[in-house]
Design a protein around this motif. Structure first.
Motif, PDB file in Angstrom:
ATOM      1  N   ASP A  29       0.834  -1.205   0.000  1.00  0.00           N
ATOM      2  CA  ASP A  29       0.000   0.000   0.000  1.00  0.00           C
ATOM      3  C   ASP A  29       0.872   1.259   0.000  1.00  0.00           C
ATOM      4  OD1 ASP A  29      -2.404   1.427  -0.046  1.00  0.00           O
ATOM      5  OD2 ASP A  29      -2.490   1.547   2.144  1.00  0.00           O
ATOM      6  N   LEU A  30       1.786   1.308  -0.973  1.00  0.00           N
ATOM      7  CA  LEU A  30       2.753   2.401  -1.053  1.00  0.00           C
ATOM      8  C   LEU A  30       2.191   3.585  -1.826  1.00  0.00           C
ATOM      9  CD1 LEU A  30       5.913   0.314  -1.975  1.00  0.00           C
ATOM     10  CD2 LEU A  30       5.281   1.184   0.294  1.00  0.00           C
ATOM     11  N   SER A  31       2.700   4.754  -1.473  1.00  0.00           N
ATOM     12  CA  SER A  31       2.376   5.956  -2.233  1.00  0.00           C
ATOM     13  C   SER A  31       3.634   6.813  -2.330  1.00  0.00           C
ATOM     14  CB  SER A  31       1.229   6.723  -1.588  1.00  0.00           C
ATOM     15  OG  SER A  31       1.525   7.037  -0.248  1.00  0.00           O
ATOM     16  N   GLU A  32       3.563   7.841  -3.147  1.00  0.00           N
ATOM     17  CA  GLU A  32       4.712   8.712  -3.362  1.00  0.00           C
ATOM     18  C   GLU A  32       5.249   9.214  -2.029  1.00  0.00           C
ATOM     19  OE1 GLU A  32       5.734  12.790  -5.785  1.00  0.00           O
ATOM     20  OE2 GLU A  32       4.098  11.515  -6.494  1.00  0.00           O
ATOM     21  N   GLY A  33       6.570   9.161  -1.880  1.00  0.00           N
ATOM     22  CA  GLY A  33       7.231   9.600  -0.660  1.00  0.00           C
ATOM     23  C   GLY A  33       7.539   8.474   0.314  1.00  0.00           C
ATOM     24  N   ASP A  34       7.002   7.275   0.068  1.00  0.00           N
ATOM     25  CA  ASP A  34       7.277   6.134   0.947  1.00  0.00           C
ATOM     26  C   ASP A  34       8.663   5.562   0.681  1.00  0.00           C
ATOM     27  OD1 ASP A  34       4.882   6.185   2.355  1.00  0.00           O
ATOM     28  OD2 ASP A  34       3.884   4.767   1.008  1.00  0.00           O
ATOM     29  N   ASN A  35       9.159   4.806   1.648  1.00  0.00           N
ATOM     30  CA  ASN A  35      10.459   4.151   1.563  1.00  0.00           C
ATOM     31  C   ASN A  35      10.292   2.670   1.894  1.00  0.00           C
ATOM     32  OD1 ASN A  35      12.298   6.591   1.341  1.00  0.00           O
ATOM     33  ND2 ASN A  35      11.150   7.077   3.191  1.00  0.00           N
ATOM     34  N   VAL A  36      11.037   1.825   1.185  1.00  0.00           N
ATOM     35  CA  VAL A  36      11.006   0.389   1.425  1.00  0.00           C
ATOM     36  C   VAL A  36      12.433  -0.098   1.638  1.00  0.00           C
ATOM     37  CG1 VAL A  36      10.414  -1.874   0.478  1.00  0.00           C
ATOM     38  CG2 VAL A  36       8.927   0.095   0.033  1.00  0.00           C
ATOM     39  N   ARG A  37      12.636  -0.758   2.766  1.00  0.00           N
ATOM     40  CA  ARG A  37      13.969  -1.265   3.115  1.00  0.00           C
ATOM     41  C   ARG A  37      14.063  -2.762   2.826  1.00  0.00           C
ATOM     42  NH1 ARG A  37      16.312  -2.160   9.179  1.00  0.00           N
ATOM     43  NH2 ARG A  37      18.314  -3.022   8.527  1.00  0.00           N
ATOM     44  N   PHE A  38      15.191  -3.170   2.252  1.00  0.00           N
ATOM     45  CA  PHE A  38      15.540  -4.571   2.094  1.00  0.00           C
ATOM     46  C   PHE A  38      16.669  -4.844   3.073  1.00  0.00           C
ATOM     47  CE2 PHE A  38      13.712  -3.212  -1.869  1.00  0.00           C
ATOM     48  CZ  PHE A  38      12.846  -4.245  -2.176  1.00  0.00           C
ATOM     49  N   PHE A  39      16.528  -5.897   3.883  1.00  0.00           N
ATOM     50  CA  PHE A  39      17.512  -6.138   4.926  1.00  0.00           C
ATOM     51  C   PHE A  39      17.784  -7.629   5.108  1.00  0.00           C
ATOM     52  CE2 PHE A  39      13.325  -6.075   6.784  1.00  0.00           C
ATOM     53  CZ  PHE A  39      13.319  -7.139   7.671  1.00  0.00           C
ATOM     54  N   THR A  46      11.293   5.330  -2.694  1.00  0.00           N
ATOM     55  CA  THR A  46      12.702   4.978  -2.558  1.00  0.00           C
ATOM     56  C   THR A  46      12.821   3.585  -1.961  1.00  0.00           C
ATOM     57  OG1 THR A  46      13.327   7.290  -2.242  1.00  0.00           O
ATOM     58  CG2 THR A  46      14.919   5.618  -1.524  1.00  0.00           C
ATOM     59  N   PHE A  47      13.473   2.696  -2.679  1.00  0.00           N
ATOM     60  CA  PHE A  47      13.785   1.348  -2.210  1.00  0.00           C
ATOM     61  C   PHE A  47      15.264   1.396  -1.806  1.00  0.00           C
ATOM     62  CE2 PHE A  47      10.400   1.128  -5.282  1.00  0.00           C
ATOM     63  CZ  PHE A  47       9.507   0.222  -4.741  1.00  0.00           C
TER      64      PHE A  47
END
Length: 98
Positions: A18-28, A63-64
């Protein structure tokens, strides 16, 4: 390390998280699971802001990223995240850096 995400995979993340502009997603790196690059670890994802991003990929205003502290997980590999229409899921494609 090169870090890319295909457009179909980005659309999957937008829908599933449920992402929208300005969200960030982290891969860890997380303990457990399996991967082809680190035994006993797997790649986790979360919707959160970066602290010290080591690698980023931006698309559709999102941003991912991978934090510097998690770059060890990739150990001389590039990461391409793709979407499988057949299985309706994402896949992680690790290739050794030349």
């Amino acid at each position: 390390m090169e870090f890319t995400i295909t457009q179909p995979a980005i659309q999957w993340f937008i829908k599933e998280l449920d992402l929208s502009e300005g969200d960030n997603v982290r891969f860890f790196a997380r303990v457990g699971g399996c991967s082809t690059v680190q035994s006993g670890y797997s790649l986790g994802i979360s919707k959160e802001d970066p602290v010290e991003a080591g690698e980023t990929f931006e698309s559709d205003g999102i941003t991912f990223f991978i934090e510097n502290k998690d770059l060890w997980y990739f150990k001389d590999h590039d990461l391409k995240i793709k979407y499988s229409r057949k299985y309706d899921e994402i896949s992680y494609d690790y290739t050794e850096q030349e």
